[in-house]
Motif scaffolding. Structure first.
Motif, mmCIF file in Angstrom:
data_model
loop_
_atom_site.group_PDB
_atom_site.id
_atom_site.type_symbol
_atom_site.label_atom_id
_atom_site.label_comp_id
_atom_site.label_asym_id
_atom_site.label_seq_id
_atom_site.Cartn_x
_atom_site.Cartn_y
_atom_site.Cartn_z
ATOM 1 N N GLY A 1 3.992 4.615 51.475
ATOM 2 C CA GLY A 1 5.085 3.781 51.522
ATOM 3 C C GLY A 1 6.247 4.341 51.860
ATOM 4 N N THR A 2 6.915 3.841 53.094
ATOM 5 C CA THR A 2 8.326 4.421 53.209
ATOM 6 C C THR A 2 9.355 3.506 53.431
ATOM 7 N N THR A 3 8.906 2.148 53.585
ATOM 8 C CA THR A 3 9.758 0.925 53.764
ATOM 9 C C THR A 3 9.705 0.088 52.433
ATOM 10 N N ILE A 4 10.569 -0.849 52.582
ATOM 11 C CA ILE A 4 10.537 -1.904 51.622
ATOM 12 C C ILE A 4 10.394 -3.229 52.252
ATOM 13 N N ASP A 5 9.347 -4.070 51.648
ATOM 14 C CA ASP A 5 8.978 -5.299 52.149
ATOM 15 C C ASP A 5 9.390 -6.355 51.226
ATOM 16 N N HIS A 6 9.906 -7.482 51.778
ATOM 17 C CA HIS A 6 10.235 -8.553 50.845
ATOM 18 C C HIS A 6 8.959 -9.630 50.615
ATOM 19 N N VAL A 7 8.563 -9.885 49.528
ATOM 20 C CA VAL A 7 7.255 -10.569 49.341
ATOM 21 C C VAL A 7 7.591 -11.934 49.837
ATOM 22 N N LEU A 8 8.844 -12.662 49.289
ATOM 23 C CA LEU A 8 9.313 -13.849 50.090
ATOM 24 C C LEU A 8 10.264 -13.524 50.992
ATOM 25 N N PRO A 9 10.210 -13.390 52.256
ATOM 26 C CA PRO A 9 11.295 -12.826 53.366
ATOM 27 C C PRO A 9 12.402 -13.469 53.003
ATOM 28 N N ARG A 10 13.191 -12.849 53.303
ATOM 29 C CA ARG A 10 14.887 -13.151 53.326
ATOM 30 C C ARG A 10 15.353 -14.231 53.886
ATOM 31 N N SER A 11 14.607 -14.464 55.215
ATOM 32 C CA SER A 11 14.894 -15.607 55.966
ATOM 33 C C SER A 11 14.435 -16.913 55.371
ATOM 34 N N ARG A 12 13.575 -16.822 54.518
ATOM 35 C CA ARG A 12 13.173 -18.201 53.736
ATOM 36 C C ARG A 12 13.709 -17.967 52.253
ATOM 37 N N GLY A 13 14.951 -17.367 52.021
ATOM 38 C CA GLY A 13 15.414 -17.641 50.570
ATOM 39 C C GLY A 13 15.256 -16.437 49.853
ATOM 40 N N GLY A 14 14.443 -15.490 50.163
ATOM 41 C CA GLY A 14 14.135 -14.231 49.312
ATOM 42 C C GLY A 14 15.210 -13.252 49.170
ATOM 43 N N SER A 15 15.265 -12.503 47.998
ATOM 44 C CA SER A 15 16.279 -11.630 47.595
ATOM 45 C C SER A 15 16.026 -10.516 47.477
#
Length: 147
Positions: free
Chosen positions: A89-103
Motif C-alpha cells: 500500500g502506497t496511498t491513504i484511503d478514507h473509509v468514509l469519503p471526505r466528500s461525505r463527511g469523513g475526516s
C-alpha cells in the motif's frame, strides 16, 4: 538515509531520527551511541543504529492519548499493506469519503494500493463491495515506536 532509534536514559524507546540528527546529538553531547554498525565510521563516530540520551526526558504526554494522525503514521500502522487486497500500500484511503463527511482520523483512514483506492473511489467499502481485511485502530505510543 537511515533512521536511528533514540532511547531515553532509562533505555525506554522515544522515537526515531535521521542519521544527520543523530550525529548532531552526538556532537552536542546530549546522546551517546548505544548500538552501532561495526566497521562503519562517520568521521570519528561509528555509524549509530541506536543512541541513548545522557539525561532522562520526562514523557508524561506519551501516557495520555496516542500519536497524532499522519499519512506516514497510517502507512506504518498498517505495515504498508493494502487494507483491501493485502498488496503493498502506497496511498491513504478514507473509509468514509471526505466528500461525505469523513475526516483525517486514525479510525477513518487505511493504507491502500493505488488500484484499490481508484476502484473504491468515492464510495464506502460496503457500496464498493470491498470489505476491509482489518479494521482501522488508534495506535498507542508503544506500538508506534516498536516499528
Amino acid at each position: 538515509m537511515t533512521a536511528v532509534l533514540v532511547l531515553n536514559a532509562d533505555l525506554g524507546p522515544l522515537h526515531r531520527v535521521s542519521l544527520k540528527h543523530a550525529i548532531r546529538m552526538l556532537c552536542r553531547q546530549v546522546a551517546e551511541i548505544h548500538d552501532s554498525e561495526p566497521d562503519r565510521l562517520i568521521g570519528v563516530y561509528p555509524m549509530p543504529k541506536v543512541v541513548r540520551l545522557v539525561a532522562y526526558v520526562v514523557t508524561r504526554w506519551r501516557h495520555g492519548r496516542g500519536p497524532a494522525w499522519s499519512r506516514t503514521g497510517v502507512l506504518a500502522r498498517d505495515g504498508r499493506r493494502c487494507a483491501y487486497c493485502g498488496k503493498p500500500g502506497t496511498t491513504i484511503d478514507h473509509v468514509l469519503p471526505r466528500s461525505r463527511g469523513g475526516s483525517n482520523s486514525w479510525l477513518n483512514t487505511v493504507a491502500a494500493c493505488g488500484r484499490c483506492n481508484q476502484r473504491k473511489g468515492d464510495r464506502t467499502p460496503a457500496e464498493a463491495g470491498m470489505p476491509l481485511r482489518t479494521a482501522p485502530w488508534v495506535p498507542s505510543w508503544s506500538e508506534f515506536t516498536a516499528r
